[in-house]
Motif scaffolding. Structure first.
Motif, PDB file in Angstrom:
ATOM      1  N   GLY A 134       0.811  -1.217   0.000  1.00 42.50           N
ATOM      2  CA  GLY A 134       0.000   0.000   0.000  1.00 42.50           C
ATOM      3  C   GLY A 134       0.842   1.263   0.000  1.00 42.50           C
ATOM      4  O   GLY A 134       0.528   2.236  -0.716  1.00 42.50           O
ATOM      5  N   VAL A 135       1.922   1.282   0.768  1.00 45.88           N
ATOM      6  CA  VAL A 135       2.808   2.458   0.795  1.00 45.88           C
ATOM      7  C   VAL A 135       3.514   2.630  -0.547  1.00 45.88           C
ATOM      8  O   VAL A 135       3.687   3.758  -1.028  1.00 45.88           O
ATOM      9  N   LEU A 136       3.926   1.528  -1.166  1.00 47.76           N
ATOM     10  CA  LEU A 136       4.554   1.622  -2.486  1.00 47.76           C
ATOM     11  C   LEU A 136       3.583   2.214  -3.515  1.00 47.76           C
ATOM     12  O   LEU A 136       3.968   3.065  -4.332  1.00 47.76           O
ATOM     13  N   ILE A 137       2.332   1.789  -3.480  1.00 49.96           N
ATOM     14  CA  ILE A 137       1.334   2.324  -4.413  1.00 49.96           C
ATOM     15  C   ILE A 137       1.107   3.813  -4.148  1.00 49.96           C
ATOM     16  O   ILE A 137       1.000   4.623  -5.076  1.00 49.96           O
ATOM     17  N   ARG A 141       1.818   6.905  -6.849  1.00 49.71           N
ATOM     18  CA  ARG A 141       0.782   7.810  -7.330  1.00 49.71           C
ATOM     19  C   ARG A 141       0.991   9.249  -6.869  1.00 49.71           C
ATOM     20  O   ARG A 141       0.776  10.188  -7.634  1.00 49.71           O
ATOM     21  N   ARG A 142       1.384   9.432  -5.623  1.00 52.61           N
ATOM     22  CA  ARG A 142       1.432  10.775  -5.050  1.00 52.61           C
ATOM     23  C   ARG A 142       2.824  11.387  -4.996  1.00 52.61           C
ATOM     24  O   ARG A 142       2.962  12.599  -4.950  1.00 52.61           O
ATOM     25  N   HIS A 143       3.867  10.571  -4.987  1.00 53.34           N
ATOM     26  CA  HIS A 143       5.240  11.066  -4.883  1.00 53.34           C
ATOM     27  C   HIS A 143       6.136  10.342  -5.891  1.00 53.34           C
ATOM     28  O   HIS A 143       7.116   9.683  -5.502  1.00 53.34           O
ATOM     29  N   PRO A 144       5.836  10.435  -7.181  1.00 54.38           N
ATOM     30  CA  PRO A 144       6.626   9.682  -8.165  1.00 54.38           C
ATOM     31  C   PRO A 144       8.101  10.080  -8.210  1.00 54.38           C
ATOM     32  O   PRO A 144       8.955   9.252  -8.515  1.00 54.38           O
ATOM     33  N   GLY A 145       8.407  11.333  -7.894  1.00 51.50           N
ATOM     34  CA  GLY A 145       9.798  11.754  -7.902  1.00 51.50           C
ATOM     35  C   GLY A 145      10.610  11.161  -6.769  1.00 51.50           C
ATOM     36  O   GLY A 145      11.837  11.094  -6.845  1.00 51.50           O
ATOM     37  N   ARG A 146       9.953  10.717  -5.711  1.00 45.58           N
ATOM     38  CA  ARG A 146      10.638  10.138  -4.550  1.00 45.58           C
ATOM     39  C   ARG A 146      10.518   8.623  -4.497  1.00 45.58           C
ATOM     40  O   ARG A 146      11.102   7.984  -3.619  1.00 45.58           O
ATOM     41  N   ARG A 283      13.607  14.752   0.502  1.00 43.65           N
ATOM     42  CA  ARG A 283      14.201  16.004   0.023  1.00 43.65           C
ATOM     43  C   ARG A 283      14.274  16.071  -1.506  1.00 43.65           C
ATOM     44  O   ARG A 283      14.684  17.098  -2.055  1.00 43.65           O
ATOM     45  N   LEU A 284      13.902  15.002  -2.174  1.00 43.53           N
ATOM     46  CA  LEU A 284      13.869  15.011  -3.628  1.00 43.53           C
ATOM     47  C   LEU A 284      12.577  15.655  -4.110  1.00 43.53           C
ATOM     48  O   LEU A 284      11.604  15.754  -3.361  1.00 43.53           O
ATOM     49  N   PRO A 285      12.527  16.099  -5.363  1.00 46.47           N
ATOM     50  CA  PRO A 285      11.281  16.698  -5.873  1.00 46.47           C
ATOM     51  C   PRO A 285      10.140  15.699  -5.855  1.00 46.47           C
ATOM     52  O   PRO A 285      10.324  14.513  -6.132  1.00 46.47           O
ATOM     53  N   LYS A 286       8.949  16.214  -5.554  1.00 48.08           N
ATOM     54  CA  LYS A 286       7.777  15.343  -5.445  1.00 48.08           C
ATOM     55  C   LYS A 286       7.407  14.736  -6.779  1.00 48.08           C
ATOM     56  O   LYS A 286       7.023  13.566  -6.845  1.00 48.08           O
ATOM     57  N   ARG A 287       7.502  15.510  -7.843  1.00 47.28           N
ATOM     58  CA  ARG A 287       7.136  15.034  -9.171  1.00 47.28           C
ATOM     59  C   ARG A 287       8.268  15.337 -10.151  1.00 47.28           C
ATOM     60  O   ARG A 287       9.005  16.307  -9.977  1.00 47.28           O
ATOM     61  N   VAL A 288       8.384  14.509 -11.158  1.00 48.24           N
ATOM     62  CA  VAL A 288       9.385  14.701 -12.202  1.00 48.24           C
ATOM     63  C   VAL A 288       8.687  14.598 -13.546  1.00 48.24           C
ATOM     64  O   VAL A 288       7.632  13.986 -13.678  1.00 48.24           O
TER      65      VAL A 288
END
Length: 328
Positions: A134-137, A141-146, A283-288
């Protein structure tokens, strides 16, 4: 008449690029020099270490294959029963030395409450899969950059745990000789452990150190605490590894020192991810952007229009009337 343009053979030779400097042969085929190959390799390595948008099909395949390999390797570790039992006796005596041998008391106290211990059996059997997936999903969906950096932590944590299973075989408390522990799955006939009951021949019973229930639950808890915005989600994230620690001790599947081993594996995973990406996941960007999205947007952008000429003004072009000082 205007000055004529004459191109000599020497000028043509001077204008022709050198095949050595350009890295091309006379026929036009490219020869990559060692320096050019190094220049090409650097951006490739840099791109691998940069956050990228995950692909769903690849992630599903990667997770499925990785868990299959983990189960295969874990169960392929030889069941060194005698050594595993000796190690369990050593762990138990070490905890007594520090006055922290509380597992048996917790196991018997919780076992006296039937509904509670049965619930813990099912918790132990299911939630470490459900919550982790569930956390991976959620990250996908919500934090693809991280996502990639967080996934690397989880995979590295699991990989180093396999080394622990091989180097330090350990029997769980419920299999100790004369330990006085209760195997709650056997007693209450619940589907709570692949190493108990009818499933005991499908899994290595002497791979208790480190505890991946703790390693995975702590990864889930930390990820939720640092990335979730809802206070209730952060509270649940903080409580999840604590509840998991109570469950693994109450069901006599692990010593509390196994949990310390799981934490050490997680620390290794975090260190490896930080070394690769140069930053912690939060600390990485949320989306790329998708690969090539910038180039595609640049191609779709209409070309910039030249500034309009003032009415009555004529362009200054070579060869136009009045522009050649030599005249006609």
């Amino acid at each position: 008449m205007g000055e004529s343009l004459v191109t000599t053979q020497e000028d043509r030779t001077a204008a022709t690029p050198s095949p050595v400097a350009d890295g091309r042969t006379v026929s036009g085929s490219t020869r990559a020099t060692p320096l050019s190959r190094m220049r090409r390799a650097r951006p490739t390595l840099r791109s691998l270490r940069s956050p990228r948008r995950p692909r769903l099909w690849f992630e599903i395949l990667l997770i499925a294959v990785s868990y299959w390999l983990y189960s295969l390797v874990r169960n392929a570790v030889p069941e060194q029963k005698a050594e595993a039992l000796r190690n369990a006796d050593w762990i138990w005596s070490l905890e007594h030395t520090f006055g922290l041998a509380f597992e048996e008391s917790v196991n018997r106290a919780v076992n006296s409450v039937t509904w509670l211990i049965v619930s813990m059996n099912y918790y132990y059997a299911t939630l470490h899969f459900i919550v982790t997936i569930g956390v991976l999903i959620w990250l996908f969906r919500r934090h693809p950059g991280r996502y990639a950096a967080a996934r690397l932590i989880l995979f590295a944590t699991t990989a180093v745990a396999l080394l622990g299973y091989y180097v330090f075989p350990l029997a769980p408390p419920r299999l100790m000789r004369g330990g006085g522990f209760v195997d709650t799955v056997m007693l209450h006939q619940t589907w709570g452990s692949m190493a108990s009951g009818n499933f005991k021949h499908m899994s290595n019973q002497y791979a208790a150190m480190p505890s991946m229930h703790i390693g995975w639950s702590l990864w889930c808890g930390l990820t939720i605490c640092v990335l979730a915005t809802a206070p209730w989600a952060r509270i649940l994230g903080a409580l999840y590894p604590v509840a998991t620690l109570i469950v693994i001790v109450a069901t006599a599947n692990h010593f509390w020192l196994d949990a310390v081993g799981g934490m050490a594996c997680l620390a290794f995973g975090i260190t490896l991810s930080y070394a690769w990406y140069g930053s912690l996941p939060h600390r990485l960007p949320k989306r790329v952007q998708r690969p090539g999205a910038g180039r595609l947007r640049a191609l779709r952008r209409p070309p910039a229009r030249a500034p309009e000429l003032r009415r009555g003004a004529e362009p200054s072009q070579p060869g136009a009337r009045g522009s050649d000082p030599a005249g006609d």
